[in-house]
Scaffold this motif. Structure first.
Motif, PDB file in Angstrom:
ATOM      1  N   UNK A  15       0.831  -1.209   0.000  1.00 24.24           N
ATOM      2  CA  UNK A  15       0.000   0.000   0.000  1.00 24.24           C
ATOM      3  C   UNK A  15       0.867   1.260   0.000  1.00 24.24           C
ATOM      4  N   UNK A  16       1.933   1.227   0.793  1.00 23.17           N
ATOM      5  CA  UNK A  16       2.833   2.377   0.850  1.00 23.17           C
ATOM      6  C   UNK A  16       3.529   2.591  -0.494  1.00 23.17           C
ATOM      7  N   UNK A  17       3.958   1.502  -1.126  1.00 25.36           N
ATOM      8  CA  UNK A  17       4.597   1.619  -2.441  1.00 25.36           C
ATOM      9  C   UNK A  17       3.623   2.158  -3.484  1.00 25.36           C
ATOM     10  N   UNK A  18       2.383   1.722  -3.429  1.00 30.01           N
ATOM     11  CA  UNK A  18       1.378   2.227  -4.372  1.00 30.01           C
ATOM     12  C   UNK A  18       1.147   3.724  -4.170  1.00 30.01           C
ATOM     13  N   UNK A  19       1.121   4.144  -2.922  1.00 28.08           N
ATOM     14  CA  UNK A  19       0.944   5.569  -2.622  1.00 28.08           C
ATOM     15  C   UNK A  19       2.135   6.381  -3.118  1.00 28.08           C
ATOM     16  N   UNK A  20       3.341   5.867  -2.886  1.00 21.30           N
ATOM     17  CA  UNK A  20       4.538   6.550  -3.365  1.00 21.30           C
ATOM     18  C   UNK A  20       4.558   6.604  -4.888  1.00 21.30           C
ATOM     19  N   UNK A  21       4.123   5.539  -5.531  1.00 21.93           N
ATOM     20  CA  UNK A  21       4.068   5.512  -6.984  1.00 21.93           C
ATOM     21  C   UNK A  21       3.106   6.578  -7.505  1.00 21.93           C
ATOM     22  N   UNK A  22       1.958   6.711  -6.868  1.00 16.72           N
ATOM     23  CA  UNK A  22       0.981   7.721  -7.286  1.00 16.72           C
ATOM     24  C   UNK A  22       1.576   9.131  -7.146  1.00 16.72           C
ATOM     25  N   UNK A  23       2.298   9.372  -6.061  1.00 17.62           N
ATOM     26  CA  UNK A  23       2.934  10.674  -5.870  1.00 17.62           C
ATOM     27  C   UNK A  23       4.005  10.925  -6.933  1.00 17.62           C
ATOM     28  N   UNK A  24       4.777   9.889  -7.247  1.00 14.93           N
ATOM     29  CA  UNK A  24       5.803  10.028  -8.293  1.00 14.93           C
ATOM     30  C   UNK A  24       5.162  10.300  -9.652  1.00 14.93           C
ATOM     31  N   UNK A  25       4.054   9.649  -9.951  1.00  8.32           N
ATOM     32  CA  UNK A  25       3.366   9.895 -11.222  1.00  8.32           C
ATOM     33  C   UNK A  25       2.897  11.343 -11.310  1.00  8.32           C
ATOM     34  N   UNK A  26       2.382  11.871 -10.198  1.00  8.20           N
ATOM     35  CA  UNK A  26       1.964  13.274 -10.183  1.00  8.20           C
ATOM     36  C   UNK A  26       3.154  14.200 -10.415  1.00  8.20           C
ATOM     37  N   UNK A  27       4.259  13.897  -9.763  1.00  8.85           N
ATOM     38  CA  UNK A  27       5.463  14.716  -9.923  1.00  8.85           C
ATOM     39  C   UNK A  27       5.964  14.668 -11.364  1.00  8.85           C
ATOM     40  N   UNK A  28       5.930  13.490 -11.976  1.00 11.26           N
ATOM     41  CA  UNK A  28       6.355  13.352 -13.362  1.00 11.26           C
ATOM     42  C   UNK A  28       5.494  14.216 -14.276  1.00 11.26           C
TER      43      UNK A  28
END
Length: 76
Positions: A15-28
């Motif tokens: 769950x934490x990795x999925x949340x971090x991935x979503x944040x990285x996608x937004x940053x990208x």
């Protein structure tokens, strides 16, 4: 009991990795929007995406994690 605890830990880590991935996608997306303002920005974006696709293809099937079969074999 121990397996339930491990599954819970893995679930939380996932769950934490999925949340971090979503944040990285937004940053990208934000960085891409900024890059597009520059004359060569779109070309740089395309080149970066092409390189990522090449890396993805080159590493397909390779994983730094043990397979489920390996994990299950070790459990017995």
């Amino acid at each position: 009991m121990e397996q339930d605890r491990e599954n819970d830990l893995l679930s939380r880590a996932c769950d934490e990795l999925l949340e971090q991935n979503a944040l990285l996608q937004q940053e990208i997306e934000l960085l891409c929007a900024q890059l597009r303002r520059h004359p060569a920005g779109e070309l740089q974006i395309r080149e970066a995406r092409r390189q990522m696709e090449e890396l993805t293809e080159a590493t397909r099937g390779c994983t730094p994690f043990p397979s489920m079969a390996t994990l299950e074999a070790g459990a017995y």
